[in-house]
Design a protein around this motif. Structure first.
Motif, short mmCIF file in Angstrom:
data_model
loop_
_atom_site.label_atom_id
_atom_site.label_comp_id
_atom_site.label_asym_id
_atom_site.label_seq_id
_atom_site.Cartn_x
_atom_site.Cartn_y
_atom_site.Cartn_z
N ALA A 22 0.85 -1.17 0.00
CA ALA A 22 0.00 0.00 0.00
C ALA A 22 0.90 1.23 0.00
CB ALA A 22 -0.90 -0.01 1.23
N PRO A 23 0.35 2.39 -0.39
CA PRO A 23 1.13 3.61 -0.42
C PRO A 23 1.70 3.95 0.95
CG PRO A 23 -0.90 3.88 -1.62
CD PRO A 23 -0.99 2.57 -0.91
N PRO A 24 2.86 4.63 0.99
CA PRO A 24 3.49 4.98 2.26
C PRO A 24 2.68 5.98 3.05
CG PRO A 24 4.62 6.02 0.42
CD PRO A 24 3.63 5.08 -0.17
N GLY A 25 3.03 6.13 4.32
CA GLY A 25 2.29 7.03 5.20
C GLY A 25 2.61 8.49 4.94
N GLU A 26 1.76 9.35 5.46
CA GLU A 26 1.91 10.79 5.29
C GLU A 26 3.21 11.25 5.94
OE1 GLU A 26 -1.06 12.80 4.46
OE2 GLU A 26 0.03 14.67 4.39
N ALA A 27 3.89 12.15 5.26
CA ALA A 27 5.13 12.70 5.81
C ALA A 27 5.16 14.18 5.52
CB ALA A 27 6.34 12.01 5.20
N GLY A 29 6.71 17.71 4.50
CA GLY A 29 7.77 18.05 3.59
C GLY A 29 8.04 16.95 2.59
N GLU A 30 7.01 16.53 1.87
CA GLU A 30 7.14 15.41 0.94
C GLU A 30 8.19 15.71 -0.13
OE1 GLU A 30 3.99 12.37 -1.11
OE2 GLU A 30 3.48 14.49 -0.97
N VAL A 31 9.06 14.72 -0.39
CA VAL A 31 10.15 14.91 -1.34
C VAL A 31 10.20 13.73 -2.31
CG1 VAL A 31 11.54 16.28 0.28
CG2 VAL A 31 11.85 13.79 0.16
N CYS A 32 10.88 13.95 -3.43
CA CYS A 32 11.11 12.87 -4.39
C CYS A 32 11.95 11.79 -3.71
CB CYS A 32 11.83 13.43 -5.61
SG CYS A 32 12.38 12.16 -6.80
N GLU A 33 11.53 10.54 -3.89
CA GLU A 33 12.24 9.44 -3.23
C GLU A 33 13.51 9.03 -3.95
OE1 GLU A 33 9.74 6.29 -1.46
OE2 GLU A 33 8.03 7.47 -2.15
N LEU A 34 13.81 9.70 -5.07
CA LEU A 34 15.06 9.44 -5.77
C LEU A 34 16.09 10.55 -5.57
CD1 LEU A 34 13.83 7.91 -9.14
CD2 LEU A 34 14.56 6.73 -7.07
N CYS A 35 15.64 11.81 -5.74
CA CYS A 35 16.61 12.91 -5.66
C CYS A 35 16.40 13.82 -4.47
CB CYS A 35 16.56 13.73 -6.95
SG CYS A 35 15.05 14.73 -7.13
N ALA A 36 15.32 13.62 -3.70
CA ALA A 36 15.01 14.38 -2.49
C ALA A 36 14.57 15.81 -2.75
CB ALA A 36 16.18 14.37 -1.51
N PRO A 38 11.83 18.75 -3.31
CA PRO A 38 10.45 18.89 -2.82
C PRO A 38 9.44 18.58 -3.92
CG PRO A 38 11.79 20.78 -2.18
CD PRO A 38 12.61 20.00 -3.16
N LEU A 39 8.31 18.03 -3.51
CA LEU A 39 7.24 17.68 -4.45
C LEU A 39 6.01 18.52 -4.18
CD1 LEU A 39 7.45 13.78 -4.29
CD2 LEU A 39 8.25 15.24 -6.15
N GLY A 40 5.26 18.82 -5.24
CA GLY A 40 3.98 19.49 -5.10
C GLY A 40 2.88 18.48 -4.90
N ASP A 41 1.63 18.98 -4.88
CA ASP A 41 0.49 18.09 -4.68
C ASP A 41 0.35 17.09 -5.82
OD1 ASP A 41 -0.16 19.28 -2.30
OD2 ASP A 41 -1.60 20.68 -3.19
N ARG A 42 0.67 17.52 -7.05
CA ARG A 42 0.59 16.63 -8.21
C ARG A 42 1.99 16.29 -8.67
NH1 ARG A 42 -4.10 15.66 -10.55
NH2 ARG A 42 -3.06 15.03 -12.46
N HIS A 43 2.31 15.02 -8.64
CA HIS A 43 3.63 14.59 -9.08
C HIS A 43 3.52 13.15 -9.56
CE1 HIS A 43 3.33 13.71 -4.71
NE2 HIS A 43 3.77 12.52 -5.09
N GLY A 44 4.61 12.63 -10.10
CA GLY A 44 4.59 11.29 -10.66
C GLY A 44 4.83 10.21 -9.63
N HIS A 45 4.58 8.97 -10.05
CA HIS A 45 4.84 7.81 -9.20
C HIS A 45 5.56 6.74 -10.01
CE1 HIS A 45 1.31 9.60 -7.04
NE2 HIS A 45 2.18 9.48 -6.07
N ARG A 53 6.60 -1.88 -4.52
CA ARG A 53 6.51 -0.62 -3.78
C ARG A 53 6.21 0.52 -4.74
NH1 ARG A 53 10.71 2.98 -1.55
NH2 ARG A 53 12.21 1.64 -2.60
N ILE A 54 5.30 1.41 -4.34
CA ILE A 54 5.00 2.61 -5.10
C ILE A 54 5.78 3.77 -4.50
CG2 ILE A 54 3.20 4.25 -5.74
CD1 ILE A 54 1.24 1.94 -5.83
N MET A 55 6.49 4.51 -5.36
CA MET A 55 7.37 5.59 -4.91
C MET A 55 6.92 6.91 -5.51
SD MET A 55 10.91 3.53 -5.74
CE MET A 55 11.98 4.84 -5.12
N CYS A 56 7.00 7.97 -4.73
CA CYS A 56 6.73 9.32 -5.23
C CYS A 56 8.00 9.85 -5.91
CB CYS A 56 6.34 10.24 -4.09
SG CYS A 56 4.81 9.76 -3.26
N ALA A 57 7.81 10.52 -7.05
CA ALA A 57 8.98 11.00 -7.81
C ALA A 57 8.65 12.32 -8.49
CB ALA A 57 9.40 9.97 -8.85
N CYS A 58 9.65 13.18 -8.60
CA CYS A 58 9.49 14.42 -9.35
C CYS A 58 9.42 14.10 -10.84
CB CYS A 58 10.65 15.37 -9.06
SG CYS A 58 12.27 14.79 -9.62
#
Length: 204
Positions: A22-27, A29-36, A38-45, A53-58
């Motif tokens: 399942a998707p990771p928990g709320e954190a 200062g959400e950041v890209c899990e590859l380059c760190a 910052p991410l906005g509300d709409r970003h890629g996965h 595992r599903i990862m948030c990415a810029c």
């Protein structure tokens, strides 16, 4: 829409899918899990195809994994289609709920069928002949990209070809709002609103 809004699930209940993370928990200062960055509300996965595992990415990092060249990470596309004429008989629908989703897991080399439940994404031991009947019920299933897209079937509004992260958003919604045996009014209303949103985005 970030997947981090959903709480990290507890240890899987019996019958839940190992590795169907399942998707990771709320954190904060959400950041890209590859380059760190910052991410906005709409970003890629991205999907890690080995551990699901599903990862948030810029956007720049997402684009590195857009072509399917056998990489471990794969960008999740944003294609939505609706097939309102998708129809299954009561005999073919073997799930205890109104919705289920299906995708090809390349690590396992087979189709996987899951349904949202209060315990998370629960796997169904779908026999091959049942999957073939589901495939034949509408054209959308024939165009799925492995690992990153799913056929999401709703018994009340048809079938949808969607990004795999959309299915886990639905899983998180059910986990957060399901009450009692039948889910309760709030959960049903939110599920209806979820599918209404898919229809608005879909290219029928």
């Amino acid at each position: 829409m970030s997947l981090r809004r959903f709480a990290t699930p507890p240890a899987p209940a019996p019958g839940t899918v190992p590795g169907a993370a399942a998707p990771p928990g709320e954190a904060a200062g959400e950041v890209c899990e590859l380059c760190a960055d910052p991410l906005g509300d709409r970003h890629g996965h991205l999907v890690d195809r080995e551990d699901r595992r599903i990862m948030c990415a810029c956007r720049p990092c997402s684009l590195l994994f857009a072509p399917d060249k056998g990489q471990r990470l794969r960008m999740i596309p944003e294609r939505y289609r609706h097939d309102p004429g998708f129809a299954l008989t009561e005999e073919d629908w073997i799930f205890p709920v109104r919705t289920a989703f299906f995708f090809r897991n390349s690590a396992l080399g087979r189709m996987v069928a899951l349904y949202p439940s209060p315990a998370g994404a629960t796997e169904s031991e779908l026999p091959l002949d049942a999957w073939e009947r589901i495939m034949a019920a509408g054209p959308a299933a024939a165009h799925l990209e492995p690992d990153v897209e799913a056929l999401l079937v709703d018994r009340e509004s048809g079938a949808y070809l969607v990004p795999i992260d959309a299915c886990y958003r639905l899983v998180g919604l059910v986990r957060l709002h399901w009450k009692g045996f039948d889910g309760g009014t709030e959960a049903r209303d939110r599920i209806d609103a979820f599918f209404a949103g898919l229809r608005e985005r879909a290219d029928e």
